[in-house]
Design an enzyme around this catalytic site. Structure first.
Site, PDB file in Angstrom:
ATOM      1  CD  GLU A  14      -1.039   0.527   3.687  1.00  0.00           C
ATOM      2  OE1 GLU A  14      -1.417   1.709   3.668  1.00  0.00           O
ATOM      3  OE2 GLU A  14      -1.318  -0.282   4.591  1.00  0.00           O
TER       4      GLU A  14
ATOM      5  CB  SER B  96     -11.831  -0.048   8.407  1.00  0.00           C
ATOM      6  OG  SER B  96     -11.045  -0.130   7.243  1.00  0.00           O
TER       7      SER B  96
ATOM      8  CE  LYS C  93      -3.252   1.284  10.741  1.00  0.00           C
ATOM      9  NZ  LYS C  93      -3.856   0.558   9.616  1.00  0.00           N
TER      10      LYS C  93
END
Length: 317
Positions: free
Chosen positions: A40, A155, A174
């Site tokens: 990414e 998300s 996370k």
């Protein structure tokens, strides 16, 4: 401002309206059938400051090459989807200050409006799948935010894992997120969650979240075989491989929880919302840990890149 690089191999667009460019290294790898690992670009533009971000990006790409695979950092530059970045483009992206953070909802917008955008986990998965790349290395996925029962902040990474057939290697969700709820959503959506060489699901900066992993495997070959069988069965969607941060680099979960709570309180006071939440929290935690969180972040990304490359090589054997 990012320049338009001429050092690219332009290929036939994925669709008549979608411009795509492969770097020379990636184009050569595809032609040879060499193993590829997607990376990414949001971690470069929004995850850490310059020059640490470019040093990390170069290190991660080098680690993938050392394992016998080819790195493909993905980004949108001036409306063109890039699969792999040339050295100058990587440098320019690392220095850029006005870069969109694109996910499934606005990846097409960035391309249509000829913007420059860094890809999140979800957008990188979409691009990787379109380019035929089966493995993707990142730091940590997004998930269900703490307090999501009020904010509904979840998300797009989770939905993408349910839709798109790419193996995502990370250090878990996370730790700023609600990890139990994140795992519940993944289970509901049928996403296999495999922890590498551990029975416990990791928590990004920490080796354990205190939650038992749904599945565990102990070799890249076993992970590759698992994904191959899923594909043979016609099972859609990706796989999440959680790779605990090396023990020497971890921050104890009890210590991290103190920093996370402080960062969350600060975000609430400053009324931070939407896409700004994660970068804000990571930046605040960086300050609270005197930079140790960033050092751990870099170590876990490098560790994930190594495992992802090994899986990519195993898939090709």
């Amino acid at each position: 401002m990012l320049s338009r690089s001429q050092d690219k191999t332009m290929t036939k667009p994925i669709s008549p309206l979608l411009p795509i460019a492969y770097s020379k290294e990636v184009a050569s790898a595809k032609q040879r059938g060499a193993p590829l690992v997607a990376l990414e670009s949001t971690i470069i533009t929004h995850g850490m400051p310059y020059p640490g971000n470019i040093e990390m990006a170069r290190s991660v790409e080098a680690i993938i090459r050392e394992q016998g695979a080819v790195p493909a950092t993905i980004a949108v530059i001036h409306g063109t989807l890039h699969i792999g970045l040339e050295a100058a483009e990587l440098e320019q992206l690392a220095k850029a200050t006005e870069v969109m953070k694109v996910s499934r909802a606005d990846l097409a917008f960035a391309i249509a409006e000829r913007r420059t955008g860094a890809t999140t986990v979800a957008a990188t998965m979409i691009a990787a799948a379109r380019a035929g790349i089966r493995v993707f290395a990142t730091g940590g996925i997004g998930g269900v935010h703490r307090g999501a029962e009020e904010s509904f902040d979840i998300s797009a990474d989770l939905e993408e894992l349910a839709r798109t057939g790419v193996i995502v290697v990370c250090a878990g969700a996370k730790a700023i997120l609600d990890i139990p709820k994140t795992l519940e959503v993944l289970e509901t959506r049928g996403v296999p969650v495999v922890t590498y060489e551990s029975e416990e699901f990791p928590a990004f900066w920490s080796r354990s979240s205190g939650i038992r992993s749904p599945l565990s495997l102990n070799s890249p070959a076993a992970i590759a075989n698992f994904q191959t069988v899923r594909e043979q069965l016609g099972i859609d969607g990706g796989m999440l491989v959680a790779n605990p941060v090396p023990e020497a680099d971890e921050i104890a979960s009890e210590e991290m929880e103190i920093y996370i709570e402080r960062a969350l309180d600060s975000a609430e006071r400053d009324e931070v919302t939407g896409k700004a939440v994660t970068p804000y929290l990571l930046s605040t935690i960086f300050d609270l840990t005197d930079g140790q969180s960033l050092k751990t972040n870099i170590a876990l990304v490098e560790n994930n890149a190594r495992l992802a490359a090994e899986i990519a090589v195993a898939l090709g054997e």
